[in-house]
Design a protein around this motif. Structure first.
Motif, PDB file in Angstrom:
ATOM      1  N   THR A  68       0.845  -1.187   0.000  1.00 25.02           N
ATOM      2  CA  THR A  68       0.000   0.000   0.000  1.00 25.02           C
ATOM      3  C   THR A  68       0.879   1.235   0.000  1.00 25.02           C
ATOM      4  O   THR A  68       1.896   1.288   0.698  1.00 25.02           O
ATOM      5  CB  THR A  68      -0.922   0.040   1.231  1.00 25.02           C
ATOM      6  N   ALA A  69       0.505   2.243  -0.785  1.00 26.89           N
ATOM      7  CA  ALA A  69       1.228   3.509  -0.819  1.00 26.89           C
ATOM      8  C   ALA A  69       0.218   4.631  -1.016  1.00 26.89           C
ATOM      9  O   ALA A  69      -0.916   4.405  -1.469  1.00 26.89           O
ATOM     10  CB  ALA A  69       2.275   3.520  -1.934  1.00 26.89           C
ATOM     11  N   THR A  70       0.638   5.860  -0.686  1.00 29.78           N
ATOM     12  CA  THR A  70      -0.237   7.022  -0.795  1.00 29.78           C
ATOM     13  C   THR A  70       0.400   8.051  -1.703  1.00 29.78           C
ATOM     14  O   THR A  70       1.579   8.383  -1.542  1.00 29.78           O
ATOM     15  CB  THR A  70      -0.499   7.638   0.589  1.00 29.78           C
ATOM     16  N   LEU A  71      -0.382   8.558  -2.648  1.00 25.03           N
ATOM     17  CA  LEU A  71       0.114   9.600  -3.541  1.00 25.03           C
ATOM     18  C   LEU A  71       0.296  10.895  -2.753  1.00 25.03           C
ATOM     19  O   LEU A  71      -0.514  11.214  -1.872  1.00 25.03           O
ATOM     20  CB  LEU A  71      -0.858   9.816  -4.690  1.00 25.03           C
ATOM     21  N   PRO A  72       1.345  11.647  -3.057  1.00 26.17           N
ATOM     22  CA  PRO A  72       1.622  12.839  -2.242  1.00 26.17           C
ATOM     23  C   PRO A  72       0.628  13.961  -2.451  1.00 26.17           C
ATOM     24  O   PRO A  72       0.383  14.745  -1.534  1.00 26.17           O
ATOM     25  CB  PRO A  72       3.032  13.245  -2.688  1.00 26.17           C
ATOM     26  N   GLN A  73       0.001  14.074  -3.665  1.00 22.29           N
ATOM     27  CA  GLN A  73      -0.859  15.210  -3.954  1.00 22.29           C
ATOM     28  C   GLN A  73      -2.329  14.840  -3.767  1.00 22.29           C
ATOM     29  O   GLN A  73      -2.800  13.844  -4.308  1.00 22.29           O
ATOM     30  CB  GLN A  73      -0.657  15.704  -5.401  1.00 22.29           C
ATOM     31  N   ASP A 140      -4.508   9.864  -2.892  1.00 24.33           N
ATOM     32  CA  ASP A 140      -5.224   8.593  -2.937  1.00 24.33           C
ATOM     33  C   ASP A 140      -4.333   7.455  -2.471  1.00 24.33           C
ATOM     34  O   ASP A 140      -3.139   7.412  -2.786  1.00 24.33           O
ATOM     35  CB  ASP A 140      -5.698   8.340  -4.375  1.00 24.33           C
ATOM     36  N   ASP A 141      -4.921   6.537  -1.726  1.00 22.15           N
ATOM     37  CA  ASP A 141      -4.233   5.300  -1.364  1.00 22.15           C
ATOM     38  C   ASP A 141      -4.377   4.302  -2.512  1.00 22.15           C
ATOM     39  O   ASP A 141      -5.488   4.072  -2.997  1.00 22.15           O
ATOM     40  CB  ASP A 141      -4.832   4.681  -0.098  1.00 22.15           C
ATOM     41  N   VAL A 142      -3.274   3.722  -2.930  1.00 20.35           N
ATOM     42  CA  VAL A 142      -3.281   2.694  -3.970  1.00 20.35           C
ATOM     43  C   VAL A 142      -2.523   1.486  -3.439  1.00 20.35           C
ATOM     44  O   VAL A 142      -1.735   1.589  -2.494  1.00 20.35           O
ATOM     45  CB  VAL A 142      -2.631   3.191  -5.274  1.00 20.35           C
ATOM     46  N   GLY A 143      -2.756   0.338  -4.057  1.00 22.52           N
ATOM     47  CA  GLY A 143      -2.071  -0.835  -3.552  1.00 22.52           C
ATOM     48  C   GLY A 143      -2.382  -2.091  -4.325  1.00 22.52           C
ATOM     49  O   GLY A 143      -2.913  -2.061  -5.434  1.00 22.52           O
ATOM     50  N   CYS A 144      -2.081  -3.214  -3.689  1.00 19.43           N
ATOM     51  CA  CYS A 144      -2.180  -4.507  -4.336  1.00 19.43           C
ATOM     52  C   CYS A 144      -2.502  -5.560  -3.291  1.00 19.43           C
ATOM     53  O   CYS A 144      -2.041  -5.481  -2.151  1.00 19.43           O
ATOM     54  CB  CYS A 144      -0.856  -4.839  -5.026  1.00 19.43           C
ATOM     55  N   ALA A 145      -3.313  -6.525  -3.691  1.00 25.97           N
ATOM     56  CA  ALA A 145      -3.564  -7.695  -2.852  1.00 25.97           C
ATOM     57  C   ALA A 145      -3.537  -8.926  -3.734  1.00 25.97           C
ATOM     58  O   ALA A 145      -3.543  -8.825  -4.960  1.00 25.97           O
ATOM     59  CB  ALA A 145      -4.915  -7.572  -2.142  1.00 25.97           C
ATOM     60  N   GLY A 146      -3.547 -10.090  -3.127  1.00 28.41           N
ATOM     61  CA  GLY A 146      -3.515 -11.335  -3.891  1.00 28.41           C
ATOM     62  C   GLY A 146      -2.164 -12.011  -3.774  1.00 28.41           C
ATOM     63  O   GLY A 146      -1.232 -11.506  -3.164  1.00 28.41           O
TER      64      GLY A 146
END
Length: 506
Positions: A68-73, A140-146
């Motif tokens: 999980t990561a968050t975009l700075p803007q 926005d928080d973006v990420g990956c699962a699976g």
């Protein structure tokens, strides 16, 4: 005489300035020449010891923990085309990394150490160094699962047939040294993994490696191409337990509605997954998926997966038999739950015969080889859609005269009144259950949604409509199913441009 003295002084000043300028130019030219002949020992292709680092998609080196990561803007969100489930997580990860998204809670770094051509080196230990604080990201928080993280294999050196295990370091205890023996042969490189975690720190950081070379110990810094890496405290999870159980990488974004809300304490996720031995896909325009393989072709599964991503990422459509994987998460150890699930046909495209066809198979497997299916005594008709999974799953229509376009708005069963029990508790204290079915369109390209109802022993019901981030799952026809004994008179042979690629590498 008096009038000539100022001119003499000016001439002397000009001569001196010219001499200084000539000396500076000569020095600059000399430095440039020396740098060209003797590069600095701090980077790839250089003569001395160097180290580089890059974050990996996998949250902690292989345990399935979501990244999980968050975009700075604030206000920025990923392009919608990156959120297609068939693409997996790699395109979203690359986009977020280029956008300087800040990992949350933890990040795994692959570092590569290169030794001088004339002498070997030995990494003895590694520490994380905390740098200045950074603003908490607000985008926005973006990420990956699976589970499927093939791309991770491409970045990790395999030693003696076993993946490198990451060293764990914490920014909350920065400066602590961990032993991390890593030999590097003369002129070669070796790769290690470090998982860096934090619970409180929004800050910059880098690694320091204690390296023994030629009888002396030196400290080598690992950073982001001259800049520190960044890390921020954990944020609210993007994924549900069901997302993490699906056997496919799943791109996630809070701006796109992740995580999905719980209903009756239950979460559900679905994905269309290529067959493990190969895949097929179609595209309206010609493509060159083999160009996407890159330098990791000999890592098993990476070549085919990258080619698949290339075709689908350029607007192609997954085709042929795919596995629909459905996962349900709920209260651990609860028994007596009941599942009803079906595939609803939303769209039909009949001109698939005009597309370019691509496929890839692992060594020893012929592209387009028939998939193994449960034997439930069913005849297949070429113009319909089939889900071959647990009985009584079935076909959308059995009538041989039926046309695909008639099925829009209709559903076919995946599971009917199927009792099940949630399994033992996972890391989050919840249990999981799943079913899989082979989806095999025959003639048309279908857009599908998955309708799921879970009834708990208490009588509570959770109803779900599963999509590919708001759009139907797309799947093109399976050409291998056009068996002459099942074809009808109105089915004509496909005369489309057809390109096949086969991965013959180990």
């Amino acid at each position: 005489m008096a009038s000539g003295r100022p001119r003499g002084r000016r001439r002397s000043v000009i001569t001196a300035a010219a001499s200084v300028l000539a000396l500076v130019l000569c020095s600059a030219l000399t430095v440039t020449l020396l740098r060209a002949l003797f590069p600095a020992p701090d980077g790839p292709g250089r003569h001395g010891l160097y180290a580089t680092g890059a974050p990996l998609l996998d949250g902690d080196g292989g345990s399935g923990t979501p990244w999980t990561a968050t975009l700075p803007q604030p206000g920025r969100q990923p392009p919608a085309e990156l959120m297609r489930g068939a693409l997996g997580c790699v395109p979203l990860f690359r986009w977020a990394t280029a956008a300087r998204a800040v990992p949350r809670g933890q990040v795994t770094l692959a570092y590569s150490v290169g030794a001088s051509p004339s002498r070997p080196a030995l990494v003895r230990g590694v520490r994380v160094v905390k740098g200045p604080a950074v603003p908490v990201p607000r985008g926005d928080d973006v990420g990956c699962a699976g589970w499927a993280q093939e791309e991770r294999l491409a970045a990790v050196t395999v030693a003696r047939g076993k993946p490198v295990q990451p060293v764990r370091l914490s920014l909350d205890r920065a400066g602590t040294r961990q032993e991390a023996p890593l030999p590097v042969r003369a002129g070669g490189t070796a790769t290690g993994l470090v998982t860096v975690t934090t619970t409180t720190c929004a800050c910059s950081w880098w690694l320091e490696l204690d390296v023994e070379e030629n009888g002396r110990q030196v400290t080598v810094r690992v950073d982001d191409d001259g800049r520190p890496f960044t890390l921020a405290p954990p944020t609210a999870p993007l994924s549900t337990s069901a997302d993490r159980e699906v056997f496919a990488p799943r791109p996630l974004s809070r701006a796109f509605g992740d995580p999905q809300p719980l209903r009756a304490g239950v979460s559900v996720a679905a994905a269309l997954v290529p067959k493990p031995d190969g895949w097929e896909a179609e595209s309206d325009a010609p493509q060159d998926p083999a160009a996407a393989v890159g330098g990791e072709a000999r890592l098993g599964g990476v070549a085919c997966r990258r080619m698949y991503d290339s075709v689908v990422g350029a607007g192609g459509v997954p085709a042929g038999a795919h596995v629909l994987d459905l996962r349900i998460s709920g209260p651990a150890l609860v028994e007596g739950a009941v599942l009803d699930a079906s595939v609803r046909l939303e769209t039909v495209r009949l001109d698939a015969a005009q597309r370019y066809r691509y496929s890839c198979a692992r060594a020893g497997v012929a592209p387009g080889a028939p998939v193994e299916r449960p034997d439930i005594g069913r005849h297949l008709f070429p113009d319909t859609l089939h889900a071959l999974g647990p009985f009584p799953s079935g076909s959308l229509k059995y009538d041989p005269s039926w046309r695909p376009e008639r099925g829009v708005g209709l559903s076919m069963p995946l599971a009917v009144d199927e009792p099940f029990a949630f399994g033992t508790a996972g890391p989050d204290g919840r249990g999981a259950f799943g079913i899989s079915a082979v989806i095999a369109p025959i003639r048309a390209t279908y857009g599908m949604t998955v309708e799921v109802t879970v009834t708990l022993p208490t009588g509570e019901r959770g109803e779900f409509t599963l999509t590919d981030h708001g759009r139907p799952f797309l799947l093109g026809p399976d050409r291998t199913e056009l068996n002459p004994e099942h074809q009808q008179d109105h089915v004509e042979p496909f005369a489309d441009p057809h390109a096949r690629y086969q991965d013959k590498l180990p």
